[in-house]
Write a protein that holds these residues in place. Structure first.
Motif, short mmCIF file in Angstrom:
data_model
loop_
_atom_site.label_atom_id
_atom_site.label_comp_id
_atom_site.label_asym_id
_atom_site.label_seq_id
_atom_site.Cartn_x
_atom_site.Cartn_y
_atom_site.Cartn_z
N GLY A 478 -16.40 2.04 -50.71
CA GLY A 478 -17.03 1.06 -51.56
C GLY A 478 -16.72 -0.37 -51.18
O GLY A 478 -16.52 -0.71 -50.01
N HIS A 479 -16.69 -1.23 -52.21
CA HIS A 479 -16.49 -2.67 -52.05
C HIS A 479 -15.20 -2.96 -51.29
O HIS A 479 -15.18 -3.80 -50.39
N MET A 480 -14.13 -2.30 -51.67
CA MET A 480 -12.85 -2.42 -50.98
C MET A 480 -12.68 -1.18 -50.10
O MET A 480 -11.92 -0.27 -50.40
N MET A 481 -13.42 -1.17 -49.02
CA MET A 481 -13.49 0.05 -48.20
C MET A 481 -12.14 0.45 -47.62
O MET A 481 -11.93 1.58 -47.22
N TYR A 482 -11.18 -0.49 -47.61
CA TYR A 482 -9.86 -0.20 -47.06
C TYR A 482 -9.04 0.72 -47.96
O TYR A 482 -7.99 1.21 -47.56
N ILE A 483 -9.50 0.97 -49.19
CA ILE A 483 -8.83 1.96 -50.05
C ILE A 483 -8.97 3.35 -49.44
O ILE A 483 -8.07 4.19 -49.56
N HIS A 484 -10.08 3.58 -48.78
CA HIS A 484 -10.39 4.85 -48.14
C HIS A 484 -9.72 4.88 -46.77
O HIS A 484 -10.08 4.10 -45.87
N GLU A 485 -8.73 5.72 -46.60
CA GLU A 485 -7.89 5.70 -45.39
C GLU A 485 -8.68 5.79 -44.09
O GLU A 485 -8.45 4.98 -43.17
N PRO A 486 -9.65 6.72 -43.93
CA PRO A 486 -10.41 6.75 -42.68
C PRO A 486 -11.19 5.45 -42.44
O PRO A 486 -11.27 4.97 -41.30
N SER A 487 -11.74 4.88 -43.51
CA SER A 487 -12.48 3.62 -43.36
C SER A 487 -11.56 2.48 -43.00
O SER A 487 -11.92 1.60 -42.21
N LEU A 488 -10.35 2.46 -43.57
CA LEU A 488 -9.37 1.42 -43.25
C LEU A 488 -9.10 1.39 -41.75
O LEU A 488 -9.13 0.33 -41.11
N LYS A 489 -8.82 2.54 -41.18
CA LYS A 489 -8.48 2.60 -39.76
C LYS A 489 -9.64 2.15 -38.89
O LYS A 489 -9.46 1.40 -37.92
N THR A 490 -10.84 2.57 -39.25
CA THR A 490 -12.02 2.17 -38.48
C THR A 490 -12.28 0.68 -38.63
O THR A 490 -12.57 -0.02 -37.65
#
Length: 501
Positions: A478-490
């Motif tokens: 979502g808005h803070m995509m870095y909450i989602h671990e796979p999205s954070l790394k990417t």
């Protein structure tokens, strides 16, 4: 008699001067002394062990008469074990609101420590929260300054100035541009590659700051801006009566949300979310936009086709779509999608679900994505202040200020012609035309109902933006995509590649 008048006049003069001095002294006393905590640290980021210092404290900015007008609290990270540090990229980082501190990107994405939340959009609950080292921080390749705008964090107006002097699109951009100038002057960073990194309204701020920094003589040219969950043209996201554009730009995010919650009637017809969203985009731009534009001129067959496809892409009932005149705003959608199950979906991140006391009303009582994470970030920054960087203050740290938001001046400029939807996209486009090295990075969350990705695409496809210098990335969060671990790394890898191409 003359002597008496002279004595009275002299006495009055001295009294007035004494009163003026007392008032002046009172004003000086009202301006608190600037505080600054400097601590030394070690860390390992992207596999590289480094040393760095953290300077966390106040910067008092002065007006044209040399009087203090605003205190900007900031947290600066500077690597100390390298030569020629002035040549390192320098990022100025802020969140949005307006009225938000920089806590979200600080403790969620860029900082040397981050609060770790469940990747699957589960509520976090109460303390203790999971605060740990962040090996993904960019500190190995860049220095960073996290900025709290006036009225947020510990930042305040000073002296005779009130908060409203800084609470507006232009006013905010001016004071933060001044902070950038002062910071790079005091820290010998004029020749450093410079980037602005904003999230949400922070992307609007970044666009306005491009104008303040780059235009005119004595400019501060930027290497680029990072737009995280972008909103730079408010016409794309404001469901004002008569403005049909948001119904088009929000639709692909409605569809992605329905996909995530398995509300798409024939989901197996598509091989992936990306394929499904691409088809929804095409429908939104063509058949849907055409019928909305035609209004009463649309033929029954055209309307039926749109109703059927809106149902196919969102899972909303055909009757509900028809009764809504084909126009469903974000809050209606968030409430309606899972109403039969007594659930509402989040705005900042539509993966989150919540429950309201009243199922039949047309808006949720609070955003499930907000109250799921707010306590964790608030506790994390306070714990970090006290235990890691020696910031110990008794006054409240304003994570998100409602006072700033409700008093915000959305007009840019003073004339009546400035009225309308705020749009900073032309400032970014002009920045590109006047600076050949200026580039733009855009991070989009598929499940972001606050700043939907298709609205950002619309902005980037207009106003003369040079798409060859725009990097668009998408994440299944979502808005803070870095909450989602796979999205954070990417996301971090994408940003690294952008800063060091």
């Amino acid at each position: 008699m003359k002597k008496i008048i002279l004595i009275l006049t002299t006495t009055l003069f001295l009294t007035l001067n004494a009163d003026a001095k007392e008032e002046s002294d009172k004003e000086i006393k009202q301006i608190p002394e600037a505080q600054m905590s400097v601590t030394e640290h070690k860390g390992k980021f992207n596999g590289t062990s480094i040393k760095y210092k953290v300077s966390a404290g106040d910067s008092h900015l002065l007006d044209a008469k040399g009087k203090p007008k605003a205190n900007i609290f900031h947290i600066a990270y500077t690597r100390t074990d390298v030569k020629n540090s002035e040549s390192r990229p320098l990022l100025f980082v802020f969140n949005g609101g307006p009225g938000s501190s920089s806590v979200w990107m600080h403790m969620g994405l860029f900082g040397p420590k981050r609060v770790v939340l469940p990747s699957d959009a589960e509520q976090v609950g109460a303390a203790p929260f999971n605060l740990k080292d962040n090996p993904l921080s960019l500190l190995d390749i860049a220095d960073m300054v996290f900025i709290d705008p006036v009225g947020t964090g510990f930042s305040t107006p000073l002296g005779e100035y009130e908060g409203k002097a800084f609470w507006g699109v232009k006013q905010d951009a001016e004071i933060l541009a001044e902070f950038v100038r002062v910071y790079i002057t005091e820290n010998n960073r004029w020749n450093s590659p410079k980037y602005l990194a904003g999230e949400s309204y922070g992307t609007t701020r970044a666009g306005a700051m491009v104008k303040e920094l780059q235009e005119g003589w004595g400019s501060i040219d930027l290497n680029g801006i990072l737009l995280i969950s972008s909103i730079i043209d408010f016409q794309t996201g404001d469901f004002t009566e008569g403005n049909d554009l948001p119904y088009v730009t929000f639709l692909p995010t409605y569809a992605a949300t329905a996909w995530y919650h398995n509300k798409v009637p024939n989901k197996s017809n598509w091989n992936s979310l990306q394929e499904f969203v691409a088809e929804t985009r095409d429908f939104a731009l063509n058949e849907y936009a055409t019928v909305l534009l035609k209004g009463a001129l649309a033929k029954p067959a055209e309307i039926d086709n749109v109703v059927n496809k809106l149902h196919a892409y969102t899972g909303l009932k055909k009757q509900y779509i028809t009764q809504s005149k084909l126009r469903i705003n974000e809050f209606l959608f968030m409430k309606e999608l899972m109403r039969d199950e007594g659930k509402v979906v989040g705005r900042l991140d539509s993966r989150y679900l919540g429950e309201d006391a009243n199922i039949v009303v047309d808006q949720f009582e609070a955003d499930p994505a907000s109250y799921a994470i707010d306590g964790a970030y608030t506790a994390a920054i306070q714990h970090y202040f006290a235990n890691d960087i020696n910031v110990k203050r008794s006054e409240p740290y304003h994570v998100l200020s409602g006072e700033v938001f409700v008093n915000w001046n959305w007009l840019y400029g003073n004339s009546a012609r400035s009225q309308g939807f705020i749009n900073v996209t032309p400032f970014i486009s002009k920045g590109m035309r006047q600076n050949k090295d200026f580039r733009v990075f855009v991070a989009n969350g598929y499940y972001d109902l606050a700043t939907p990705f298709f609205a950002t695409e619309h902005s980037m496809n207009h106003h003369g933006i040079d798409l060859n210098r725009v990097t668009m990335k998408y994440y299944e969060a979502g808005h803070m995509m870095y909450i989602h671990e796979p999205s954070l790394k990417t996301l971090v890898n994408d940003i690294r590649a952008f800063i060091l191409p």
